[in-house]
Design a protein around this motif. Structure first.
Motif, PDB file in Angstrom:
ATOM      1  N   HIS A 271       1.204  -1.231   0.155  1.00 36.71           N
ATOM      2  CA  HIS A 271       0.226   0.206   0.096  1.00 36.71           C
ATOM      3  C   HIS A 271       0.523   1.595  -0.549  1.00 36.71           C
ATOM      4  CE1 HIS A 271      -2.784  -2.443   2.182  1.00 36.71           C
ATOM      5  NE2 HIS A 271      -3.488  -2.753   0.641  1.00 36.71           N
ATOM      6  N   GLU A 272       2.224   1.089  -0.273  1.00 34.06           N
ATOM      7  CA  GLU A 272       2.772   2.629  -0.655  1.00 34.06           C
ATOM      8  C   GLU A 272       2.548   3.364  -1.249  1.00 34.06           C
ATOM      9  OE1 GLU A 272       6.105   5.167  -1.718  1.00 34.06           O
ATOM     10  OE2 GLU A 272       5.197   3.680  -3.094  1.00 34.06           O
ATOM     11  N   GLU A 273       2.175   2.842  -3.110  1.00 31.87           N
ATOM     12  CA  GLU A 273       1.720   3.150  -3.952  1.00 31.87           C
ATOM     13  C   GLU A 273       0.114   4.463  -3.260  1.00 31.87           C
ATOM     14  OE1 GLU A 273       3.332   4.295  -6.298  1.00 31.87           O
ATOM     15  OE2 GLU A 273       4.310   2.490  -6.138  1.00 31.87           O
ATOM     16  N   ALA A 282       3.034   1.546   6.343  1.00 34.42           N
ATOM     17  CA  ALA A 282       4.221   1.890   6.466  1.00 34.42           C
ATOM     18  C   ALA A 282       3.810   2.660   7.461  1.00 34.42           C
ATOM     19  CB  ALA A 282       4.914   2.000   5.781  1.00 34.42           C
ATOM     20  N   ALA A 283       2.606   3.037   7.712  1.00 30.89           N
ATOM     21  CA  ALA A 283       1.920   4.075   7.943  1.00 30.89           C
ATOM     22  C   ALA A 283       1.193   2.830   9.188  1.00 30.89           C
ATOM     23  CB  ALA A 283       1.159   5.093   8.082  1.00 30.89           C
ATOM     24  N   SER A 284       1.408   1.790   9.578  1.00 28.12           N
ATOM     25  CA  SER A 284       0.641   1.140  10.013  1.00 28.12           C
ATOM     26  C   SER A 284       1.912   0.727  11.827  1.00 28.12           C
ATOM     27  CB  SER A 284      -0.133   0.178   9.688  1.00 28.12           C
ATOM     28  OG  SER A 284       0.930  -1.066   9.285  1.00 28.12           O
ATOM     29  N   PRO A 285       1.338  -0.079  12.666  1.00 29.93           N
ATOM     30  CA  PRO A 285       1.702  -0.401  13.860  1.00 29.93           C
ATOM     31  C   PRO A 285       2.218  -1.424  13.367  1.00 29.93           C
ATOM     32  CG  PRO A 285       0.383  -0.430  14.618  1.00 29.93           C
ATOM     33  CD  PRO A 285      -0.201  -0.263  12.931  1.00 29.93           C
ATOM     34  N   ALA A 318      14.981   1.258   0.837  1.00 29.84           N
ATOM     35  CA  ALA A 318      15.048   0.909  -0.323  1.00 29.84           C
ATOM     36  C   ALA A 318      14.036   1.214  -1.684  1.00 29.84           C
ATOM     37  CB  ALA A 318      15.739  -0.284  -0.388  1.00 29.84           C
ATOM     38  N   ASP A 319      13.943   2.281  -2.359  1.00 29.13           N
ATOM     39  CA  ASP A 319      13.026   2.431  -3.412  1.00 29.13           C
ATOM     40  C   ASP A 319      13.494   3.059  -4.646  1.00 29.13           C
ATOM     41  OD1 ASP A 319      10.315   2.954  -4.903  1.00 29.13           O
ATOM     42  OD2 ASP A 319       9.622   3.424  -2.785  1.00 29.13           O
ATOM     43  N   THR A 342       8.427   7.932   0.005  1.00 31.63           N
ATOM     44  CA  THR A 342       8.473   6.555  -0.122  1.00 31.63           C
ATOM     45  C   THR A 342       8.371   6.841   1.124  1.00 31.63           C
ATOM     46  OG1 THR A 342      10.788   6.975   1.406  1.00 31.63           O
ATOM     47  CG2 THR A 342      10.880   7.396  -1.426  1.00 31.63           C
ATOM     48  N   ILE A 343       9.096   4.978   2.188  1.00 32.80           N
ATOM     49  CA  ILE A 343       8.289   4.715   3.437  1.00 32.80           C
ATOM     50  C   ILE A 343       9.414   5.627   3.761  1.00 32.80           C
ATOM     51  CG2 ILE A 343       7.017   2.681   2.555  1.00 32.80           C
ATOM     52  CD1 ILE A 343      10.130   1.197   3.648  1.00 32.80           C
TER      53      ILE A 343
END
Length: 389
Positions: A271-273, A282-285, A318-319, A342-343
């Protein structure tokens, strides 16, 4: 970097990508490689027993995965060395009620996931893959499917009907112009649920159409990944952004060598995109939960062990990055152009961990078929392997 190593790593990346048409399949392929390398799966619902040197991985939501090799020293003494990437890529995904019949054609309605270069999806041989949820014995079961054959196509409009397309550009409406064709009404019904039941049967899953509770299916180009160029110096593949970084981080973690003093790991988010705000993004715990549990079982037991571990930690986000385009040369992002996220900042903001963004350069980012340099794969693997050492 030897030519042999370059060829090996580039070829392995292409195999990884072709085995991963969706985030579900990317996680399955990653888990397979981890298991083959001696890593064991942990269940977040269970208690964990961890020892120095243990090799473990955790899957959340079937589309995010994190793997760790525990260090020989307590993590509050060494910190974590982490590489983060993402498993998702911009694509077309089926709507919940996808079948559409228009003007004698059978079609499937799609949503646009992420920042898709829409025109690159035209006139491609498209298939379907993803997850299907089936009701079995009163409980939902998840199964992966991959049709692996040309099934759909989004046909271009002939230049005879759009004379100004080459001078004024192609203008596509996501709702009206991106609906793929599945078949002809005159050829007989091709009900989506029946197709899924047939595909599940190939995987040994017996189900009726009424047993299907839902699906999350992605379209993808069936053309295999390949190398090109005068000396094979380029890679042409879908989903290089960001399966290429998932692959290099994973390969570095699995690189041969003895025990590591520091606890090293990779976390591959979904779900980064689309913003990273999900239960496994990445915004989760997700990562914080895992790091806390590792500290609990692999530190000195003091109340501040987690915080001391974080302050000794470092993360490489890394992206993939933008290469210089020979037809549109630039050196830095223009002030009047937005750039992708990016994350990295998300992880740094969630954990306060020192983070740096790195990535191999590429062309055609967010196209259905992207382009990168073959030699960069082994170079990035070497860099991340050194980071884990």
């Amino acid at each position: 970097m030897s030519p042999t190593d370059t060829d090996k790593q580039a070829g392995d990346l292409l195999q990884y990508i072709d085995a991963s048409p969706t985030p579900y399949h990317a996680v399955r392929e990653t888990a397979r490689r981890l298991t083959d390398a001696g890593y064991r799966a942990l269940d977040e619902r269970e208690s964990w027993s961890l020892e120095p040197g243990d090799k473990v991985f955790v899957v959340r939501g079937d589309t995010s995965i994190a793997a760790f090799q525990l260090g020989t020293k307590p993590v509050d003494a060494t910190g974590f060395r982490l590489v983060g990437s993402h498993t998702d890529s911009p694509n077309l995904r089926l709507k919940p009620n996808a079948p559409v019949n228009r003007h004698g054609y059978q079609q499937l309605g799609v949503e646009i996931y992420g920042g898709v270069l829409l025109h690159t999806w035209l006139d491609r041989d498209l298939s379907l893959a993803g997850r299907v949820v089936v009701l079995k014995n009163g409980r939902p079961e998840h199964h992966l499917v991959d049709f692996k054959r040309p099934l759909l196509r989004v046909p271009n409009l002939a230049i005879h009907l759009n004379r100004a397309v080459n001078s004024e550009g192609l203008k596509l409406n996501a709702q009206d112009h991106m609906v793929p064709v599945l078949g002809l009404e005159s050829a007989g019904p091709a009900e989506l649920r029946a197709l899924l039941v047939e595909e599940l049967a190939k995987e040994g899953v017996t189900a009726a159409a009424d047993d299907l509770l839902g699906y999350d299916l992605c379209l993808y180009d069936v053309q295999p990944s390949t190398r090109s160029g005068l000396h094979g110096e380029f890679l042409h593949a879908p989903r290089l952004d960001n399966l290429a970084s998932c692959h290099t981080g994973l390969t570095a973690l699995l690189s041969p060598g003895g025990p590591r003093e520091a606890t090293c790991g990779v976390v591959l988010y979904d779900h980064e995109e689309c913003g990273s705000r999900s239960a496994q993004g990445a915004a989760s715990p997700f990562l914080k939960d895992l790091l806390e549990r590792i500290v609990q079982g692999h530190a000195d037991g003091k109340a501040d062990a987690f915080h001391r571990s974080i302050r000794r930690s470092f993360m490489v986000s890394a992206d993939m990055a933008h290469a210089v385009h020979p037809n549109y040369p630039h050196f830095v992002t223009r002030t009047d152009l937005g750039c992708g996220s990016t994350i990295g900042p998300i992880t740094a903001g969630q954990l306060g961990i020192r983070t740096v963004d790195v990535g191999n350069p590429m062309l055609s980012m967010h196209s259905i078929r992207e382009m990168a340099a073959a030699s960069d794969v082994a170079r990035m693997v070497a860099v991340l392997t050194r980071f884990f050492a």
